[in-house]
Motif scaffolding. Structure first.
Motif, PDB file in Angstrom:
ATOM      1  N   SER A   1     -54.381  58.054 -39.271  1.00 22.69           N
ATOM      2  CA  SER A   1     -54.934  58.241 -37.936  1.00 22.69           C
ATOM      3  C   SER A   1     -55.390  59.677 -37.784  1.00 22.69           C
ATOM      4  O   SER A   1     -54.816  60.592 -38.362  1.00 22.69           O
ATOM      5  CB  SER A   1     -53.881  57.909 -36.871  1.00 22.69           C
ATOM      6  OG  SER A   1     -52.807  58.813 -36.953  1.00 22.69           O
ATOM      7  N   SER A   2     -56.439  59.845 -37.019  1.00 24.45           N
ATOM      8  CA  SER A   2     -56.973  61.169 -36.731  1.00 24.45           C
ATOM      9  C   SER A   2     -56.978  61.323 -35.226  1.00 24.45           C
ATOM     10  O   SER A   2     -57.407  60.422 -34.510  1.00 24.45           O
ATOM     11  CB  SER A   2     -58.399  61.289 -37.281  1.00 24.45           C
ATOM     12  OG  SER A   2     -58.934  62.537 -36.926  1.00 24.45           O
TER      13      SER A   2
ATOM     14  N   LYS B   1     -52.029  66.911 -42.436  1.00 23.51           N
ATOM     15  CA  LYS B   1     -52.831  68.092 -42.688  1.00 23.51           C
ATOM     16  C   LYS B   1     -53.693  68.294 -41.452  1.00 23.51           C
ATOM     17  O   LYS B   1     -54.074  67.321 -40.803  1.00 23.51           O
ATOM     18  CB  LYS B   1     -53.706  67.868 -43.931  1.00 23.51           C
ATOM     19  CG  LYS B   1     -54.277  69.118 -44.524  1.00 23.51           C
ATOM     20  CD  LYS B   1     -54.866  68.818 -45.892  1.00 23.51           C
ATOM     21  CE  LYS B   1     -55.382  70.107 -46.502  1.00 23.51           C
ATOM     22  NZ  LYS B   1     -55.969  69.870 -47.829  1.00 23.51           N
ATOM     23  N   THR B   2     -53.969  69.526 -41.102  1.00 20.87           N
ATOM     24  CA  THR B   2     -54.820  69.786 -39.946  1.00 20.87           C
ATOM     25  C   THR B   2     -56.188  70.263 -40.421  1.00 20.87           C
ATOM     26  O   THR B   2     -56.305  70.899 -41.465  1.00 20.87           O
ATOM     27  CB  THR B   2     -54.200  70.841 -39.008  1.00 20.87           C
ATOM     28  OG1 THR B   2     -53.969  72.034 -39.747  1.00 20.87           O
ATOM     29  CG2 THR B   2     -52.898  70.348 -38.413  1.00 20.87           C
ATOM     30  N   PHE B   3     -57.199  69.914 -39.630  1.00 19.31           N
ATOM     31  CA  PHE B   3     -58.577  70.208 -39.989  1.00 19.31           C
ATOM     32  C   PHE B   3     -59.364  70.727 -38.796  1.00 19.31           C
ATOM     33  O   PHE B   3     -59.088  70.371 -37.664  1.00 19.31           O
ATOM     34  CB  PHE B   3     -59.283  68.929 -40.478  1.00 19.31           C
ATOM     35  CG  PHE B   3     -58.665  68.330 -41.693  1.00 19.31           C
ATOM     36  CD1 PHE B   3     -57.655  67.410 -41.578  1.00 19.31           C
ATOM     37  CD2 PHE B   3     -59.085  68.697 -42.960  1.00 19.31           C
ATOM     38  CE1 PHE B   3     -57.079  66.852 -42.703  1.00 19.31           C
ATOM     39  CE2 PHE B   3     -58.525  68.148 -44.085  1.00 19.31           C
ATOM     40  CZ  PHE B   3     -57.511  67.220 -43.957  1.00 19.31           C
TER      41      PHE B   3
ATOM     42  N   ALA C   1     -64.396  67.474 -39.401  1.00 18.15           N
ATOM     43  CA  ALA C   1     -64.152  66.030 -39.413  1.00 18.15           C
ATOM     44  C   ALA C   1     -64.414  65.425 -40.786  1.00 18.15           C
ATOM     45  O   ALA C   1     -63.691  64.519 -41.224  1.00 18.15           O
ATOM     46  CB  ALA C   1     -65.010  65.344 -38.350  1.00 18.15           C
ATOM     47  N   ALA C   2     -65.419  65.904 -41.510  1.00 13.95           N
ATOM     48  CA  ALA C   2     -65.725  65.365 -42.834  1.00 13.95           C
ATOM     49  C   ALA C   2     -64.557  65.622 -43.801  1.00 13.95           C
ATOM     50  O   ALA C   2     -64.191  64.751 -44.593  1.00 13.95           O
ATOM     51  CB  ALA C   2     -67.014  65.975 -43.381  1.00 13.95           C
ATOM     52  N   ALA C   3     -63.977  66.795 -43.732  1.00 11.40           N
ATOM     53  CA  ALA C   3     -62.818  67.109 -44.583  1.00 11.40           C
ATOM     54  C   ALA C   3     -61.638  66.205 -44.228  1.00 11.40           C
ATOM     55  O   ALA C   3     -60.903  65.761 -45.110  1.00 11.40           O
ATOM     56  CB  ALA C   3     -62.435  68.578 -44.434  1.00 11.40           C
ATOM     57  N   ALA C   4     -61.477  65.905 -42.956  1.00 17.26           N
ATOM     58  CA  ALA C   4     -60.393  65.013 -42.529  1.00 17.26           C
ATOM     59  C   ALA C   4     -60.606  63.609 -43.096  1.00 17.26           C
ATOM     60  O   ALA C   4     -59.660  62.983 -43.584  1.00 17.26           O
ATOM     61  CB  ALA C   4     -60.317  64.970 -41.008  1.00 17.26           C
ATOM     62  N   ARG C   5     -61.841  63.127 -43.059  1.00 17.62           N
ATOM     63  CA  ARG C   5     -62.129  61.804 -43.617  1.00 17.62           C
ATOM     64  C   ARG C   5     -61.886  61.780 -45.127  1.00 17.62           C
ATOM     65  O   ARG C   5     -61.340  60.810 -45.656  1.00 17.62           O
ATOM     66  CB  ARG C   5     -63.561  61.390 -43.281  1.00 17.62           C
ATOM     67  CG  ARG C   5     -63.733  60.971 -41.819  1.00 17.62           C
ATOM     68  CD  ARG C   5     -65.098  60.349 -41.574  1.00 17.62           C
ATOM     69  NE  ARG C   5     -66.181  61.317 -41.701  1.00 17.62           N
ATOM     70  CZ  ARG C   5     -66.600  62.117 -40.720  1.00 17.62           C
ATOM     71  NH1 ARG C   5     -66.031  62.049 -39.536  1.00 17.62           N
ATOM     72  NH2 ARG C   5     -67.590  62.959 -40.926  1.00 17.62           N
ATOM     73  N   ARG C   6     -62.266  62.842 -45.851  1.00 17.75           N
ATOM     74  CA  ARG C   6     -62.011  62.922 -47.298  1.00 17.75           C
ATOM     75  C   ARG C   6     -60.514  62.845 -47.579  1.00 17.75           C
ATOM     76  O   ARG C   6     -60.071  62.154 -48.498  1.00 17.75           O
ATOM     77  CB  ARG C   6     -62.595  64.214 -47.883  1.00 17.75           C
ATOM     78  CG  ARG C   6     -64.070  64.129 -48.200  1.00 17.75           C
ATOM     79  CD  ARG C   6     -64.545  65.299 -49.044  1.00 17.75           C
ATOM     80  NE  ARG C   6     -64.251  66.600 -48.471  1.00 17.75           N
ATOM     81  CZ  ARG C   6     -65.001  67.223 -47.555  1.00 17.75           C
ATOM     82  NH1 ARG C   6     -66.105  66.655 -47.108  1.00 17.75           N
ATOM     83  NH2 ARG C   6     -64.649  68.401 -47.095  1.00 17.75           N
TER      84      ARG C   6
END
Length: 164
Positions: A123-124, A103-105, A108-113
């Protein structure tokens, strides 16, 4: 290439200490597309081999071709497959090519969730297109593996007869 009996001279830009053993290193940055094209013209090279991802993503191979120079390397458009994870993953999803969940974001907080929801190692990677002009806040996330280093859900292989 350095071992070829057909090679008279090998030039690398910018080069590195390992290449310096085999090539004449010229201090031209890989992002200086105009200077790289000028170098190739000035030296009347027989072939330019573009290795790094960044100059390819900035269109070096296209510019060399436009200048009438023979080049081995993909166009800027084709290099996008390697230089942009988000582009590659979107393309694979669109055409049903097996790949890990992603998924792309922009947040950063949404990516961690998302990572926590998966309950898997993930991995991010910050990335954008084109790479040299990427805003630092752009986030792309790929989640290739599950717990214990193995895939939690493998996509079917694209090869006929291969096991998933």
């Amino acid at each position: 290439m350095a071992q070829s009996p057909l090679l008279d001279r090998l030039i690398a830009a910018p080069g590195n200490p390992g290449l310096a053993r085999h090539a004449e290193c010229v201090p031209v940055k890989e992002t200086e597309i105009d200077d790289l094209v000028a170098l190739a013209k000035r030296e009347s090279v027989d072939l330019v081999v573009v290795g790094p991802e960044l100059p390819l993503s900035l269109g070096l191979a296209d510019r060399l071709r436009e200048a009438g120079l023979p080049v081995f390397g993909p166009s800027r458009a084709a290099a996008r497959l390697e230089s942009s994870k988000a582009f590659s993953k979107d393309l694979m999803a669109r055409y049903g090519i097996p790949t890990a969940r992603f998924k792309t974001f922009q947040d950063a907080a949404a990516a961690r969730r998302f990572c926590r929801e998966l309950g898997a190692r993930s991995s991010s990677r910050p990335t954008a297109w084109p790479p040299a002009r990427a805003p630092s806040s752009a986030q792309r996330l790929t989640t290739p593996t599950g717990r214990s280093g193995s895939a939690s859900k493998r996509a079917p292989s694209a090869r006929p007869g291969a096991r998933s």
